[in-house]
Design an enzyme around this catalytic site. Sequence first.
Site, PDB file in Angstrom:
ATOM      1  N   SER A  63       0.979  -1.499   0.038  1.00 51.36           N
ATOM      2  CA  SER A  63       0.121  -0.231  -0.148  1.00 51.36           C
ATOM      3  C   SER A  63       0.932   1.348   0.102  1.00 51.36           C
ATOM      4  CB  SER A  63      -0.917  -0.096   1.059  1.00 51.36           C
ATOM      5  OG  SER A  63      -0.230  -0.307   2.231  1.00 51.36           O
TER       6      SER A  63
ATOM      7  N   LYS B 264     -11.944   0.775  -2.744  1.00 51.23           N
ATOM      8  CA  LYS B 264     -10.604   1.415  -3.337  1.00 51.23           C
ATOM      9  C   LYS B 264     -11.146   1.593  -4.916  1.00 51.23           C
ATOM     10  CE  LYS B 264      -7.597   1.046   0.388  1.00 51.23           C
ATOM     11  NZ  LYS B 264      -7.019   0.001   1.310  1.00 51.23           N
TER      12      LYS B 264
ATOM     13  N   HIS C 112      -5.330  -3.137  -3.024  1.00 50.30           N
ATOM     14  CA  HIS C 112      -4.797  -2.230  -4.081  1.00 50.30           C
ATOM     15  C   HIS C 112      -4.611  -2.870  -5.410  1.00 50.30           C
ATOM     16  CE1 HIS C 112      -4.290   1.028  -1.045  1.00 50.30           C
ATOM     17  NE2 HIS C 112      -3.719   0.054  -0.365  1.00 50.30           N
TER      18      HIS C 112
HETATM   19  C1  LIG Z   1      -7.077  -0.044   2.787  1.00 50.26           C
HETATM   20  C2  LIG Z   1      -6.516  -1.118   3.249  1.00 50.26           C
HETATM   21  C3  LIG Z   1      -7.076  -2.208   3.823  1.00 50.26           C
HETATM   22  C4  LIG Z   1      -8.381  -1.883   4.479  1.00 50.26           C
HETATM   23  O1  LIG Z   1      -9.534  -1.669   4.014  1.00 50.26           O
HETATM   24  P1  LIG Z   1     -10.572  -0.897   4.210  1.00 50.26           P
HETATM   25  O2  LIG Z   1     -11.874  -1.589   3.462  1.00 50.26           O
HETATM   26  O3  LIG Z   1     -10.392   0.727   3.955  1.00 50.26           O
HETATM   27  O4  LIG Z   1     -10.837  -1.149   5.814  1.00 50.26           O
HETATM   28  C5  LIG Z   1      -6.718  -3.428   4.240  1.00 50.26           C
HETATM   29  N1  LIG Z   1      -5.417  -3.753   3.594  1.00 50.26           N
HETATM   30  C6  LIG Z   1      -4.780  -3.022   2.772  1.00 50.26           C
HETATM   31  C7  LIG Z   1      -3.481  -3.413   2.253  1.00 50.26           C
HETATM   32  C8  LIG Z   1      -5.316  -1.527   2.467  1.00 50.26           C
HETATM   33  O5  LIG Z   1      -4.634  -0.903   1.677  1.00 50.26           O
END
Ligand SMILES: *Cc1c(COP(=O)(O)O)cnc(C)c1O
Length: 393
Positions: free
Chosen positions: A184, A244, A212
């Site tokens: 991330s 995302k 991602h």
């Molecule tokens: C954003 C993210 C999460 C969390 O997901 P949410 O739905 O925003 O709680 C988990 N793992 C990674 C690698 C992320 O980037």
Amino acid sequence: MSRWLSELAPALAARQQEKLYRQRLTLSTAQGPLVHLKGHEYLNFSSNDYLGLANHPSVISAFQASVEQYGVGAGASHLVVGHQQPHEQLELALAEFTGRERALLFSSGYMANLGVLKALLAKDDVIIQDKLNHASLIDGGLASGAQLLRYRHNDLDHLDQLLNKSVATNKNARKILAVDGVFSMDGDIAPLDALADICDRYDVALMVDDAHGFGVVGEQGAGCSEHFDLDQKRLPIVMGTLGKAFGVSGAFVAGSHEMIETLIQYSRTYIYTTALPPACAAAALQSLDIIKAQPERRQHLQDLITYFRKEINDLDFNVLPSSTAIQPLVIGDSEKTLALSQALLKAGLLVTAIRPPTVPVGTARLRITLTAAHSFAQIDRLIDVLRQHVNLV
Ligand SMILES: *Cc1c(COP(=O)(O)O)cnc(C)c1O
């Protein structure tokens, strides 16, 4: 007032002193390449809305139509009476899209990771993680009580050594290797094929957190498992998020029928929480349709990434080797990173500074994210402004 409560203020002041203090920006517009803050417009390179679906007309329509039919709140947890038709349809569609037997919705990716690891592992088990894994995987591992083994980022030799030692002492333990598909804060893709081989050798179950990658990586956008062509046998636990690239909210876990049934029985972050609003599931279904039907969105994003990397190459920045929408410029020092981010803000660009403990000490960075909603002209503007501020690093 309790003594410890009165000591919060000096602790906050110290964090400010270290340039690690976090503050929120309040947007008065929808997510997108152009956003408004305090009445000014900014060019936004910080969101994870990789395909520009968070404010897409047909995703909005799907959401609205669902609200007309199902109302707003789910009103209960999935196991009580909160599981509605849109949730069910989305689970079926996600299972098909990921090539897995089943999929299970969670309210967020954070809760999915916590729920999976705590339901599948216990005290005498082992959780193996890349050092740069997302906080939610780390927290899930800790919550499970399993022994935590962390290997240096993408270092397969180190991983092999750790597993070699661990297998001798933990013969009957359940073992999960959990890893970000796309890291991330770095943007690189984990070598999932090599990790699957290692997992085979040591009887470890591989889990990918594809927050991602899902929607953007892979020919069809089905994520890192598609990119490496890993089926349910080789990659038994897939977690993806819907907040995302899907532009909505929520998350899912996909895998075998038995694994999903086990989560339904034992996963506390699944059982003890209100189901996602059904309209979010309906909107995510629409996003999935767009992702399947419009590969040109992914292609445009890929073209922007290639263009950005070519242009930034001529400037004196430390660009990480990333082929994804996450294109970080590592500055190192937190104060410098913050100063650069603030200078960019003055010039009308929104690029957030990412500092420890989100990233390792000494690797503070500008985390630039590109989306399919950006234009080439907007990338030109970004490069121009970065060129004007390269003296700050
Ligand atoms: C954003 C993210 C999460 C969390 O997901 P949410 O739905 O925003 O709680 C988990 N793992 C990674 C690698 C992320 O980037």
